[in-house]
Motif scaffolding. Structure first.
Motif, PDB file in Angstrom:
ATOM      1  N   ARG A  25       0.827  -1.206   0.000  1.00  0.00           N
ATOM      2  CA  ARG A  25       0.000   0.000   0.000  1.00  0.00           C
ATOM      3  C   ARG A  25       0.862   1.256   0.000  1.00  0.00           C
ATOM      4  NH1 ARG A  25      -2.093   0.795   5.563  1.00  0.00           N
ATOM      5  NH2 ARG A  25       0.058   1.527   5.708  1.00  0.00           N
ATOM      6  N   ASP A  26       1.838   1.296   0.934  1.00  0.00           N
ATOM      7  CA  ASP A  26       2.670   2.491   1.064  1.00  0.00           C
ATOM      8  C   ASP A  26       3.506   2.740  -0.187  1.00  0.00           C
ATOM      9  OD1 ASP A  26       1.638   2.720   3.597  1.00  0.00           O
ATOM     10  OD2 ASP A  26       3.410   1.929   4.613  1.00  0.00           O
ATOM     11  N   GLU A  27       4.028   1.687  -0.777  1.00  0.00           N
ATOM     12  CA  GLU A  27       4.868   1.862  -1.960  1.00  0.00           C
ATOM     13  C   GLU A  27       4.048   2.265  -3.180  1.00  0.00           C
ATOM     14  OE1 GLU A  27       7.732  -1.220  -2.586  1.00  0.00           O
ATOM     15  OE2 GLU A  27       8.807  -0.671  -0.757  1.00  0.00           O
ATOM     16  N   LEU A  28       2.806   1.805  -3.259  1.00  0.00           N
ATOM     17  CA  LEU A  28       1.923   2.251  -4.333  1.00  0.00           C
ATOM     18  C   LEU A  28       1.628   3.740  -4.192  1.00  0.00           C
ATOM     19  CD1 LEU A  28      -0.086   2.121  -6.658  1.00  0.00           C
ATOM     20  CD2 LEU A  28      -1.766   1.142  -5.070  1.00  0.00           C
ATOM     21  N   ILE A  29       1.273   4.176  -2.989  1.00  0.00           N
ATOM     22  CA  ILE A  29       0.961   5.584  -2.760  1.00  0.00           C
ATOM     23  C   ILE A  29       2.174   6.461  -3.075  1.00  0.00           C
ATOM     24  CG2 ILE A  29       0.358   7.290  -0.996  1.00  0.00           C
ATOM     25  CD1 ILE A  29      -1.304   5.080   0.372  1.00  0.00           C
ATOM     26  N   TYR A  30       3.354   5.999  -2.714  1.00  0.00           N
ATOM     27  CA  TYR A  30       4.596   6.726  -2.974  1.00  0.00           C
ATOM     28  C   TYR A  30       4.813   6.927  -4.470  1.00  0.00           C
ATOM     29  CZ  TYR A  30       9.643   7.739  -2.597  1.00  0.00           C
ATOM     30  OH  TYR A  30      10.890   8.305  -2.674  1.00  0.00           O
ATOM     31  N   GLN A  31       4.690   5.857  -5.227  1.00  0.00           N
ATOM     32  CA  GLN A  31       4.905   5.933  -6.668  1.00  0.00           C
ATOM     33  C   GLN A  31       3.807   6.745  -7.358  1.00  0.00           C
ATOM     34  OE1 GLN A  31       6.509   1.909  -8.299  1.00  0.00           O
ATOM     35  NE2 GLN A  31       5.661   1.427  -6.279  1.00  0.00           N
ATOM     36  N   LEU A  32       2.572   6.567  -6.915  1.00  0.00           N
ATOM     37  CA  LEU A  32       1.455   7.323  -7.478  1.00  0.00           C
ATOM     38  C   LEU A  32       1.636   8.817  -7.223  1.00  0.00           C
ATOM     39  CD1 LEU A  32      -1.356   7.628  -8.729  1.00  0.00           C
ATOM     40  CD2 LEU A  32      -2.335   7.016  -6.504  1.00  0.00           C
ATOM     41  N   GLY A  33       2.080   9.159  -6.026  1.00  0.00           N
ATOM     42  CA  GLY A  33       2.302  10.571  -5.704  1.00  0.00           C
ATOM     43  C   GLY A  33       3.338  11.207  -6.603  1.00  0.00           C
ATOM     44  N   ALA A  34       4.406  10.470  -6.908  1.00  0.00           N
ATOM     45  CA  ALA A  34       5.438  11.002  -7.796  1.00  0.00           C
ATOM     46  C   ALA A  34       4.870  11.283  -9.180  1.00  0.00           C
ATOM     47  CB  ALA A  34       6.601  10.012  -7.884  1.00  0.00           C
ATOM     48  N   LEU A  35       4.109  10.342  -9.719  1.00  0.00           N
ATOM     49  CA  LEU A  35       3.538  10.543 -11.049  1.00  0.00           C
ATOM     50  C   LEU A  35       2.526  11.674 -11.041  1.00  0.00           C
ATOM     51  CD1 LEU A  35       3.307   9.724 -14.015  1.00  0.00           C
ATOM     52  CD2 LEU A  35       1.500   8.126 -13.335  1.00  0.00           C
ATOM     53  N   ARG A  36       1.743  11.780  -9.989  1.00  0.00           N
ATOM     54  CA  ARG A  36       0.722  12.826  -9.938  1.00  0.00           C
ATOM     55  C   ARG A  36       1.364  14.210 -10.035  1.00  0.00           C
ATOM     56  NH1 ARG A  36      -1.402  11.907  -5.295  1.00  0.00           N
ATOM     57  NH2 ARG A  36      -3.171  10.643  -5.939  1.00  0.00           N
ATOM     58  N   GLU A  37       2.486  14.412  -9.380  1.00  0.00           N
ATOM     59  CA  GLU A  37       3.123  15.722  -9.430  1.00  0.00           C
ATOM     60  C   GLU A  37       3.692  16.032 -10.808  1.00  0.00           C
ATOM     61  OE1 GLU A  37       2.852  18.113  -7.053  1.00  0.00           O
ATOM     62  OE2 GLU A  37       1.436  16.567  -6.409  1.00  0.00           O
TER      63      GLU A  37
END
Length: 257
Positions: free
Chosen positions: A84-96
């Protein structure tokens, strides 16, 4: 009829180049952008999003195990919370990076071994779905129709997209035969015809030669498959010739509203 055509992108890393993003982007409608764990880096991610913007291609996070050496195709023992945490981390990078180019993220697609493990693991699938629903419920989740992930997403009211794999074999259970890579070039015309049949008739031949039913909201071609550009061109051309429009899915909440 219409269908999404997606491809794994942004999988280069530093001076190491993977795939043919510039050439492939002309034919696809959705790009699965590597989040830096199985491949990619911040510079590659930014350039991939910029390229997608230029070609009017939607972007989604291609989240994988933290496995640069194995390209995310090795199973790693991790808890659902870690996933979960690693998905949120990667998703956050792409979102920015998407915000930087005035774009929105369209979807989440787990990569490689993570995709296949989630397909049979209820708790891992639940962690992925709950992470999406907490941070951005308007995202689509890409997965195989014949998977635990798909069934659970439907139960949890998560927008979910059934993928058809253009360049992978299927078994009798309707799942892809997972391989690290395809060694030889496939015949583009045969692959294109196979995709058309899957999209229009909902059928594909298994590795044993039997017909099974498949769902195909989106068609995937791997960027590292030998001859991937020729495959993508043939797929897009044959779909168009048969009256099927290739277009991105858009945001789930926009379609609902």
């Amino acid at each position: 009829m219409r269908v999404d055509l997606n491809c794994d992108m942004g999988e280069s890393f530093g001076p190491w180049k993977m795939g043919f993003d510039e050439e492939l982007m002309r034919y696809i409608s959705s790009a699965n952008v590597a989040g830096g764990f199985h491949a990619g880096d911040p510079h590659v991610m930014r350039r991939t999003v910029a390229l997608a913007k230029e070609h009017d291609v939607a972007v989604g996070i291609h989240s994988g195990y933290r496995d640069l050496i194995g390209f995310g195709r090795r199973e790693i023992q991790m808890s659902p919370d870690e996933i979960r945490d690693e998905l949120i981390y990667q998703l956050g990078a792409l979102r920015e990076f998407a915000r930087y180019y005035d774009m929105e993220v369209q979807h989440v697609k787990p990569h490689g071994a993570l995709y296949m493990v989630a397909a049979r693991d209820l708790e891992l699938s639940r962690a992925i779905i709950e992470a999406i629903q907490r941070v951005d419920p308007g995202l689509y989740l890409f997965c195989m129709r014949a998977s635990v992930t798909y069934e659970l997403a439907q139960k949890m009211d998560q927008p979910v997209v059934a993928e058809f794999y253009a360049d992978r074999e299927y078994n009798e259970d309707g799942q892809i035969v997972f391989t690290r890579s395809v060694a030889e070039e496939l015949d583009p015309e045969q692959v294109g015809s196979r995709v058309v049949r899957a999209v229009i008739e909902g059928k594909v031949k298994t590795e044993n030669g039997n017909d099974i039913e498949v769902a195909s909201d989106s068609v995937c071609v791997h960027g590292d498959t030998p001859g991937a550009v020729k495959l993508a061109e043939a797929i897009a051309r044959k779909l168009e010739d048969n009256g099927v429009e290739v277009r991105p899915l858009g945001r789930a909440r926009q379609e609902i509203s």
